[in-house]
Structures are given as C-alpha cells and as structure tokens.
Design an enzyme around this catalytic site. Sequence first.
Site, PDB file in Angstrom:
ATOM      1  N   ARG A  52       8.258   3.946  -4.684  1.00 24.84           N
ATOM      2  CA  ARG A  52       8.423   2.998  -3.452  1.00 24.84           C
ATOM      3  C   ARG A  52       7.265   2.154  -3.818  1.00 24.84           C
ATOM      4  O   ARG A  52       7.771   0.781  -3.728  1.00 24.84           O
ATOM      5  CB  ARG A  52       8.158   3.814  -2.131  1.00 24.84           C
ATOM      6  CG  ARG A  52       8.372   2.859  -1.057  1.00 24.84           C
ATOM      7  CD  ARG A  52       8.118   3.460   0.326  1.00 24.84           C
ATOM      8  NE  ARG A  52       7.028   4.028   0.539  1.00 24.84           N
ATOM      9  CZ  ARG A  52       6.482   4.740   1.375  1.00 24.84           C
ATOM     10  NH1 ARG A  52       7.653   5.104   2.466  1.00 24.84           N
ATOM     11  NH2 ARG A  52       5.508   5.373   1.636  1.00 24.84           N
TER      12      ARG A  52
ATOM     13  N   GLU B 194      11.213   2.463  14.617  1.00 18.29           N
ATOM     14  CA  GLU B 194      10.321   3.497  14.084  1.00 18.29           C
ATOM     15  C   GLU B 194       9.301   3.781  14.978  1.00 18.29           C
ATOM     16  O   GLU B 194       9.021   2.877  15.713  1.00 18.29           O
ATOM     17  CB  GLU B 194      10.250   3.475  12.467  1.00 18.29           C
ATOM     18  CG  GLU B 194       9.526   2.114  12.204  1.00 18.29           C
ATOM     19  CD  GLU B 194       9.579   1.837  10.602  1.00 18.29           C
ATOM     20  OE1 GLU B 194       9.431   2.717   9.854  1.00 18.29           O
ATOM     21  OE2 GLU B 194       9.542   0.600  10.251  1.00 18.29           O
TER      22      GLU B 194
ATOM     23  N   LYS C 156       6.431  -1.927   1.939  1.00 11.65           N
ATOM     24  CA  LYS C 156       5.185  -1.130   2.699  1.00 11.65           C
ATOM     25  C   LYS C 156       4.022  -2.184   2.329  1.00 11.65           C
ATOM     26  O   LYS C 156       3.267  -2.052   1.550  1.00 11.65           O
ATOM     27  CB  LYS C 156       4.792  -0.011   2.136  1.00 11.65           C
ATOM     28  CG  LYS C 156       4.087   0.910   2.880  1.00 11.65           C
ATOM     29  CD  LYS C 156       4.260   2.251   2.692  1.00 11.65           C
ATOM     30  CE  LYS C 156       3.280   3.139   3.342  1.00 11.65           C
ATOM     31  NZ  LYS C 156       3.405   3.196   4.564  1.00 11.65           N
TER      32      LYS C 156
ATOM     33  N   ARG D 262      -8.084 -20.985  -1.179  1.00  6.17           N
ATOM     34  CA  ARG D 262      -7.058 -20.677  -0.110  1.00  6.17           C
ATOM     35  C   ARG D 262      -6.004 -21.435  -0.350  1.00  6.17           C
ATOM     36  O   ARG D 262      -5.962 -22.852  -0.265  1.00  6.17           O
ATOM     37  CB  ARG D 262      -7.443 -20.751   1.366  1.00  6.17           C
ATOM     38  CG  ARG D 262      -6.535 -20.083   2.410  1.00  6.17           C
ATOM     39  CD  ARG D 262      -7.203 -19.996   3.523  1.00  6.17           C
ATOM     40  NE  ARG D 262      -5.999 -19.585   4.659  1.00  6.17           N
ATOM     41  CZ  ARG D 262      -5.359 -20.594   5.207  1.00  6.17           C
ATOM     42  NH1 ARG D 262      -5.454 -21.925   4.975  1.00  6.17           N
ATOM     43  NH2 ARG D 262      -4.501 -20.045   6.204  1.00  6.17           N
TER      44      ARG D 262
ATOM     45  N   TYR E 218       0.763  -1.248  -0.083  1.00  9.23           N
ATOM     46  CA  TYR E 218      -0.055  -0.067  -0.016  1.00  9.23           C
ATOM     47  C   TYR E 218       0.834   1.340   0.036  1.00  9.23           C
ATOM     48  O   TYR E 218       1.937   1.281   0.313  1.00  9.23           O
ATOM     49  CB  TYR E 218      -0.691   0.081   1.137  1.00  9.23           C
ATOM     50  CG  TYR E 218      -0.323   0.410   2.602  1.00  9.23           C
ATOM     51  CD1 TYR E 218       0.423  -0.488   3.173  1.00  9.23           C
ATOM     52  CD2 TYR E 218      -0.475   1.687   3.022  1.00  9.23           C
ATOM     53  CE1 TYR E 218       1.164  -0.041   4.390  1.00  9.23           C
ATOM     54  CE2 TYR E 218      -0.089   1.933   4.569  1.00  9.23           C
ATOM     55  CZ  TYR E 218       0.875   1.054   4.840  1.00  9.23           C
ATOM     56  OH  TYR E 218       1.229   1.513   6.024  1.00  9.23           O
TER      57      TYR E 218
ATOM     58  N   LEU F 139      10.782   1.427   7.461  1.00 11.14           N
ATOM     59  CA  LEU F 139      10.447   1.668   6.236  1.00 11.14           C
ATOM     60  C   LEU F 139      11.004   3.160   5.556  1.00 11.14           C
ATOM     61  O   LEU F 139      11.293   3.834   6.369  1.00 11.14           O
ATOM     62  CB  LEU F 139       8.809   1.882   6.189  1.00 11.14           C
ATOM     63  CG  LEU F 139       8.113   2.298   5.100  1.00 11.14           C
ATOM     64  CD1 LEU F 139       7.910   1.139   4.000  1.00 11.14           C
ATOM     65  CD2 LEU F 139       6.757   3.202   4.927  1.00 11.14           C
TER      66      LEU F 139
HETATM   67  N1  PDD Z   1       2.615   5.045   7.468  1.00 15.85           N
HETATM   68  N2  PDD Z   1       7.273   4.001   8.885  1.00 15.85           N
HETATM   69  C1  PDD Z   1       6.338   3.116   9.009  1.00 15.85           C
HETATM   70  C2  PDD Z   1       6.170   2.010   9.912  1.00 15.85           C
HETATM   71  C3  PDD Z   1       4.895   3.621   8.330  1.00 15.85           C
HETATM   72  O1  PDD Z   1       3.803   3.094   8.186  1.00 15.85           O
HETATM   73  C4  PDD Z   1       5.154   4.810   7.727  1.00 15.85           C
HETATM   74  C5  PDD Z   1       3.864   5.473   6.741  1.00 15.85           C
HETATM   75  C6  PDD Z   1       6.344   5.713   7.754  1.00 15.85           C
HETATM   76  C7  PDD Z   1       6.582   6.692   6.860  1.00 15.85           C
HETATM   77  O2  PDD Z   1       6.632   6.919   5.637  1.00 15.85           O
HETATM   78  P1  PDD Z   1       5.928   7.884   4.656  1.00 15.85           P
HETATM   79  O3  PDD Z   1       6.734   9.182   5.136  1.00 15.85           O
HETATM   80  O4  PDD Z   1       6.341   7.339   3.292  1.00 15.85           O
HETATM   81  O5  PDD Z   1       4.641   8.210   4.807  1.00 15.85           O
HETATM   82  C8  PDD Z   1       7.461   5.223   8.532  1.00 15.85           C
HETATM   83  C9  PDD Z   1       1.723   5.488   6.642  1.00 15.85           C
HETATM   84  C10 PDD Z   1       1.260   6.994   6.566  1.00 15.85           C
HETATM   85  C11 PDD Z   1       0.323   4.844   6.969  1.00 15.85           C
HETATM   86  O6  PDD Z   1       0.591   3.584   7.269  1.00 15.85           O
HETATM   87  O7  PDD Z   1      -0.835   5.297   7.194  1.00 15.85           O
END
Ligand code: PDD
Length: 286
Positions: A52, A182, A150, A101, A33, A206
Amino acid sequence: MTRTVYVNGEYLPEDEAKISIFDRGFLFADGVYEVTSVLGGKLIDFDGHAVRLERSLSELGMGHPITKEDLLEVHRELVRLNEIDEGMIYLQITRGAAADRDFAYPPEDTPQTIVLFTQSKPGLANSPMAQKGLKVISIEDQRWGRRDIKTVQLLYPSMGKMMAKAEGCDDAWMVEEGSVTEGTSNNAYIVKGDTIITRQLSNDILHGITRAAVLRFAREAQMKVEERAFTIDEAKDADEAFVTSASTFVMPVVEIDGAPVGTGKPGSVAARLREIYLEESIKKAV
Ligand code: PDD
C-alpha cells in the site's frame, strides 16, 4: 530507555533526530505513512503495508526511496533496538525539503525524508476495549476526495476524534451523502443477521490492510460478506457493529449516536473475527 528512531538512513536517540523546517510533510502535509502492528516482537501484515505504501507514493508521483527488503530490515531493527514485544511501528515518507516554501513540487532529485519510530503498547492484543466496545458518534465526512491514499493530512480525523471525546465517546464514523464512509482511523462494519456489511473499496475510503485480511478470513469461515454502503440508521438497527485497523485489529462498536447497537454489548461475530484475525496474523507475522 530512550527510544531509538530511524531518520534518513540513521538510527538515532529520539531527541537527536532532526527534520528540516522546510520539509514538505510539515509545510504541505505532502507525505504518506503506514502503521504496522507488532505482536510477539513480529510484524503483522508487513507485506500488505509495504504494497500500500508503494501505491500511495505512486499515486502522488513521489519516488520510492527505499526497497521493500530494506524497509523490512529497518522495521525489524527498530523492534530489536527498542525491545518491542507489542506495539506499533509508524513510518512516514515525505517529498523532502525544498530550498524554500513553494506550492510547486521541488526538483525530482530532492532527497525524500524517511522517518520510522516505534510505539510500545504492552497488552495491545488483550485490550480491555475489546470486552467493552467503542461508543461512536456520526459526523459529516469533510475530508478530501482521495482517501484511498494514506497521506498525513489527518487534521479532520483528529477533529472528529475530539468531537467524539467531547460527547463522552471513543470515535466518530464519518458520513457522506447519507452513508458511512469509515471511522476516523479505521474501517467500519455492521452485522445484520448472518451478513457482514462494509463499504466497497473506492477513492472514498482507505483500503485497510486489516479489512482485506478480515474479509478473507470471514469468507474462509463461510461467513457472508456484502461490500456496500450503509446508513447510520441501518447501523443503529444492526445486530452488531465493529471497526478494523492495524492498531485495534477487530474492535466492537456498542453504541452509535447514543443508541445501543444490538444488545449494547460486544457481539459474537466481532469477537470471533478478532480471535481468527489475531490467531492467523500472528502465525504469518515476520
Ligand atoms: N489508520 N481508515 C482510515 C481512515 C485509517 O486511518 C486507517 C488506519 C484504516 C485502517 O487501515 P489498516 O487496517 O490498514 O490499518 C482505515 C492507522 C492505524 C492510523 O492512522 O493510526
């Protein structure tokens, strides 16, 4: 106004959108996503998110079912149809629905599932949280080893968010082998003196699109940046802390595990970076 969503080539009212119960996104979290923010009706950092996404798909051996140009078109059309001024666009691509499945991947010609929907968030850029700051707790990082991809496997980050809420906090910073990886849905930073410290890129975190932009702006503004791991003790002892993500931009952190960070108020480095990030990204929005 009923929301219009995009499913596999069609724009539909949200209550008419359907996905198979055999979809591998649903059964195996076999999907990726992206979340792209919208400010002033335009997309922030679209290119970074599209690049990405391609990488996530490639790392999982999934096809690339839509071109970058078509993806931009769908994003723009959803913004238009749903009259989004400030908010987000969520995009998910899965390996599609197999006949049954099965742990083994389905044949390569199985159509993938593509879903996009908007989330209207008026006032996103002026969030009161940016004045208040977030309170975070630390938890053990129990996610899998490819956090650079992601994927939609977000149960542990969701649990982390609930653990934080149970303690009257806003979010959790995850810790592995003594250092912070993170936040549950954002990248984590501390500021010590005139240096911004954030964990180096690897499969452990990420590779945030907001992170890349913020570090570039920081360096352009002659701020010092150190990409290295840091501990929770170091964070508690820092002058400032903050997080970045597409949905929060730059957001100060004022408390970690009950201890105030610095003065316990949002810091000036985070405020300055938030200002620069919003100003520069809005200029480049598409
Ligand atoms: N999340 N680390 C993780 C684990 C994340 O899920 C996200 C983003 C980030 C920041 O990445 P970016 O700057 O590309 O948004 C770091 C999104 C916003 C979400 O899951 O809603």
